[in-house]
Scaffold this active site. Structure first.
Site, PDB file in Angstrom:
ATOM      1  N   HIS A  17     -22.488 -37.437 -43.887  1.00 59.87           N
ATOM      2  CA  HIS A  17     -22.563 -36.419 -42.826  1.00 59.87           C
ATOM      3  C   HIS A  17     -22.035 -35.087 -43.363  1.00 59.87           C
ATOM      4  O   HIS A  17     -20.823 -34.860 -43.414  1.00 59.87           O
ATOM      5  CB  HIS A  17     -21.742 -36.904 -41.616  1.00 59.87           C
ATOM      6  CG  HIS A  17     -21.939 -36.084 -40.374  1.00 59.87           C
ATOM      7  ND1 HIS A  17     -22.204 -36.641 -39.142  1.00 59.87           N
ATOM      8  CD2 HIS A  17     -21.923 -34.748 -40.158  1.00 59.87           C
ATOM      9  CE1 HIS A  17     -22.319 -35.689 -38.223  1.00 59.87           C
ATOM     10  NE2 HIS A  17     -22.149 -34.509 -38.830  1.00 59.87           N
ATOM     11  N   ASP A  21     -25.730 -25.775 -43.582  1.00 57.62           N
ATOM     12  CA  ASP A  21     -25.274 -24.469 -43.084  1.00 57.62           C
ATOM     13  C   ASP A  21     -23.768 -24.455 -42.840  1.00 57.62           C
ATOM     14  O   ASP A  21     -23.203 -23.403 -42.529  1.00 57.62           O
ATOM     15  CB  ASP A  21     -26.042 -24.055 -41.818  1.00 57.62           C
ATOM     16  CG  ASP A  21     -25.971 -25.103 -40.722  1.00 57.62           C
ATOM     17  OD1 ASP A  21     -25.927 -26.304 -41.042  1.00 57.62           O
ATOM     18  OD2 ASP A  21     -25.955 -24.719 -39.541  1.00 57.62           O
ATOM     19  N   GLU A 208     -18.303 -36.869 -29.687  1.00 57.00           N
ATOM     20  CA  GLU A 208     -17.416 -35.856 -30.264  1.00 57.00           C
ATOM     21  C   GLU A 208     -16.909 -35.007 -29.103  1.00 57.00           C
ATOM     22  O   GLU A 208     -15.776 -35.110 -28.691  1.00 57.00           O
ATOM     23  CB  GLU A 208     -18.180 -34.999 -31.279  1.00 57.00           C
ATOM     24  CG  GLU A 208     -17.325 -33.900 -31.900  1.00 57.00           C
ATOM     25  CD  GLU A 208     -18.155 -32.907 -32.709  1.00 57.00           C
ATOM     26  OE1 GLU A 208     -19.387 -32.882 -32.565  1.00 57.00           O
ATOM     27  OE2 GLU A 208     -17.544 -32.147 -33.472  1.00 57.00           O
TER      28      GLU A 208
HETATM   29 ZN   LIG Z   1     -22.070 -32.728 -37.739  1.00 55.99          ZN
END
Ligand SMILES: [Zn+2]
Length: 363
Positions: A17, A21, A208
């Site tokens: 992961h 950018d 998250e």
């Molecule tokens: Zn991520």
């Protein structure tokens, strides 16, 4: 026995992961911005690196997101995309990563008139250049690509088709990124159905910013891995004797071996975790979840995979065995085919993790 940072760098590692950018070198941002005529907060690379970290650290989601507006702005031409991809491979290889899945959202790179396919082509070329250069520098690495669709746009069908069109060219998976709240994965059901029918691997950023519902949705759409996934701990309680009691979702994720792509420092910056010492990743690892450790955004978090693992060693009591465990878990959940995963484990990772003292041991 303490595990040093250098020991961790020397271990062959797997990174699943990592956003292109979010991993641009500060000097590269400055140089590309000059060519693109894009204004930056500062053109001193060191000051810019600090600016990125401070903005990401500020606790403001707006400030965090603003950092990406700069990196994305300078990644609108094929040359720029190629360079960023190449440098990402070189940087993670120098950190001891032997297999990396980089990811980016092609739809965010069309301001300069690129087609989605042209954006993918440029990144794949950059990854291949990075692999060749890293091997020549003594850091062999295999780099593959995941394509992200943005939750808040309505282009997931197109991005899914793009991923499938490039599946034999180095694109090994599909992801959705962007705001979890208000943009459920299920709204992109047609894209996931397309991928499921084509038997193509999917990971989903979930658990998250949002909790259980978002994780449930990710599992529903067929995610084989969960980006972050740390809020799974919300589905684990403790009984009166302190023993963990898993809910249905937590059981399902653990039973099915759905891997968690945990990114500790990034989670601190977005408030998904309060400290490395108390980060849910340690609980999840001890409970037998398929935990992997990742970087997310190396620029914004000023980090690398070795640093993330070393933080867990120094602040959360992880051992070298824990580092080995998450490395093997990551290798087993890579989106390449099983024979390639096994080859990576047998020829590179296990020999490199053999208990032969310090130093580099690569097959
Ligand atoms: Zn991520």
């Amino acid at each position: 026995m303490t595990v040093t940072f250098e020991q961790i760098v020397a271990l062959p590692k797997v990174l699943l992961h990592d956003h292109l950018d979010g991993g641009v070198r500060p000097r590269t941002v400055v140089e590309l911005a000059e060519k693109a005529g894009h204004a930056l907060p500062t053109i001193d690379p060191d000051a810019l690196a600090a600016w990125f970290r401070d903005a990401a650290d500020s606790g403001s989601l707006e400030a965090y997101i603003a950092t990406f507006s700069h990196t994305i702005a300078v990644m609108q031409r094929p040359k720029a995309l190629r360079r960023v991809a190449r440098e990402a491979v070189l940087d993670v290889a120098a950190d001891g990563v032997v297999y990396a899945e980089e990811r980016f959202a092609p739809e965010l790179h069309q301001a300069g008139g690129l087609s989605l396919q042209q954006a993918v082509d440029a990144v794949l070329e950059g990854l291949a250049e990075g692999e060749a250069e890293a091997a020549a520098a003594g850091h062999p690495i295999r780099a593959r690509l995941l394509l992200c669709a943005m939750r808040q746009s309505d282009r997931a069908d197109e991005i899914a088709a793009l991923a499938l069109a490039n599946r034999d060219r180095g694109v090994v998976g599909f992801d959705i990124a962007g705001p979890e709240a208000g943009f459920p994965a299920s709204a992109l059901g047609a894209a996931f159905a397309q991928l499921r029918t084509a038997r193509f691997p999917v990971t989903v950023h979930a658990g998250e910013a949002a909790g259980r519902d978002s994780l449930d949705e990710a599992v529903d759409v067929g995610a084989l891995r969960l980006g972050h996934g740390v809020r799974l701990v919300d589905d684990i309680r403790h009984d009166d004797a302190g023993a963990p009691v898993l809910g249905r979702l937590a059981h399902w994720v653990r039973d099915r071996g759905i891997a968690l792509e945990v990114c500790p420092t990034s989670n601190l910056q977005t408030g998904a975790a309060l400290s490395i010492a108390e980060h849910p990743v340690t609980t999840l690892l001890r409970l037998g979840f398929a935990v992997t450790v990742n970087t997310d955004n190396r620029l914004q978090s000023r980090t690398g995979l070795s640093r993330e693992l070393h933080l867990l060693v120094t602040e959360a009591g992880w051992t070298l065995d824990d580092v080995r465990t998450v490395t093997l878990t990551a290798a087993r959940h890579a989106f390449v085919h099983a024979d390639e995963r096994q080859d990576l484990i047998d020829r590179v990772i296990v020999p490199g993790h053999a208990p032969t003292g310090t130093g580099r041991h690569r097959a």
